[in-house]
Design an enzyme around this catalytic site. Structure first.
Site, PDB file in Angstrom:
ATOM      1  CD  GLU A  48       2.265  95.866  -8.766  1.00 42.08           C
ATOM      2  OE1 GLU A  48       0.870  95.497  -8.321  1.00 42.08           O
ATOM      3  OE2 GLU A  48       2.892  94.926  -8.977  1.00 42.08           O
ATOM      4  CD  GLU A  59      14.517  97.096 -11.153  1.00 40.15           C
ATOM      5  OE1 GLU A  59      13.381  97.129 -11.149  1.00 40.15           O
ATOM      6  OE2 GLU A  59      15.130  95.859 -11.492  1.00 40.15           O
ATOM      7  CB  CYS A  93      14.730  97.489 -14.830  1.00 43.51           C
ATOM      8  SG  CYS A  93      13.125  98.105 -14.302  1.00 43.51           S
TER       9      CYS A  93
HETATM   10  N1  THU Z   1       9.342  94.405 -11.044  1.00 43.20           N
HETATM   11  C1  THU Z   1      10.229  95.129 -10.708  1.00 43.20           C
HETATM   12  O1  THU Z   1       9.884  95.884  -9.768  1.00 43.20           O
HETATM   13  N2  THU Z   1      11.585  95.210 -11.149  1.00 43.20           N
HETATM   14  C2  THU Z   1      11.967  94.090 -12.168  1.00 43.20           C
HETATM   15  O2  THU Z   1      12.825  94.129 -12.557  1.00 43.20           O
HETATM   16  C3  THU Z   1      10.903  93.005 -12.385  1.00 43.20           C
HETATM   17  C4  THU Z   1       9.464  93.180 -12.116  1.00 43.20           C
HETATM   18  C5  THU Z   1       8.008  94.464 -10.600  1.00 43.20           C
HETATM   19  C6  THU Z   1       6.950  95.059 -11.461  1.00 43.20           C
HETATM   20  C7  THU Z   1       5.420  94.649 -10.876  1.00 43.20           C
HETATM   21  O3  THU Z   1       5.066  95.569  -9.764  1.00 43.20           O
HETATM   22  C8  THU Z   1       5.934  93.474 -10.257  1.00 43.20           C
HETATM   23  O4  THU Z   1       7.457  93.277 -10.029  1.00 43.20           O
HETATM   24  C9  THU Z   1       5.410  92.109 -10.996  1.00 43.20           C
HETATM   25  O5  THU Z   1       5.862  92.076 -12.370  1.00 43.20           O
END
Ligand code: THU
Length: 139
Positions: A48, A59, A93
Site C-alpha cells: 500500500e 497480483e 487484477c
Molecule cells: N487487494 C489485493 O491485493 N488484491 C485483490 O485482488 C483485492 C484487493 C488489496 C488491495 C488493498 O491493499 C487491500 O486488498 C484492501 O483493498
C-alpha cells in the site's frame, strides 16, 4: 498439466506471500501465488501507499515476479486474505492475470475452481490487439 495441480502447495505459497504484505492503511493483507507453465511458482503481496489510490494489489507483485523470473504463462492461481481464506481477485487484477494466462487458467474461487474465462467473460486481451483492426482504422 491442469489435472496435476497441487493446490495445497499453491495455497502455502500464497499464505507465505501474504505474510510480507505492507498494509498500514487497510490492515488487509493479501497473498497471491500461481503455477507457471514451466512448473515454477510465482507470488506477490499487496503493497500500500499513503496515496491510497496507487496501492499495489498482490497480483501486481505476482505478474512482476513472473516477468522477473523468466516470463511464461500462468496455469493456476490462488489468492488468500489475512485469515488464509480464498479471496477473489479484484476486477483490475483479473485483467492483469488474463494478460499472462494460459487459455483455461484455473483459479481457486469462493465458489470452487473456475477458469479465467469464467471470471472475466468476453475479456479484452492481447489477441484483440493482434487482430490489428483498430490500427487499420487509424491508418
Ligand atoms: N487487494 C489485493 O491485493 N488484491 C485483490 O485482488 C483485492 C484487493 C488489496 C488491495 C488493498 O491493499 C487491500 O486488498 C484492501 O483493498
Amino acid at each position: 498439466m491442469t489435472n496435476e495441480i497441487n493446490w495445497n502447495q499453491l495455497k502455502d505459497a500464497a499464505v507465505a506471500a501474504m505474510k510480507n504484505a505492507y498494509v498500514p492503511y487497510s490492515h488487509f493483507p493479501v497473498g497471491a501465488a500461481a503455477l507457471v507453465d514451466d512448473g515454477r511458482i510465482v507470488s506477490g503481496c499487496n503493497v500500500e501507499n499513503a496515496s491510497y489510490g496507487i496501492c499495489l494489489c498482490a497480483e501486481c507483485g505476482l505478474v512482476s515476479n513472473l516477468s522477473m523470473t523468466g516470463g511464461g504463462k500462468l496455469v493456476a492461481f490462488y489468492c488468500v486474505d489475512g485469515a488464509e481464506n480464498v479471496l477473489m481477485p479484484c476486477g483490475r487484477c483479473r485483467q492483469l492475470l488474463f494478460e499472462h494466462s494460459e487459455e483455461g487458467m484455473l483459479l481457486q474461487t469462493v465458489s470452487g475452481i473456475k477458469t479465467i474465462e469464467q471470471v472475466l467473460p468476453d475479456a479484452f486481451g492481447p489477441r484483440d490487439l493482434a487482430e490489428g483492426f483498430g490500427n487499420e482504422q487509424r491508418n
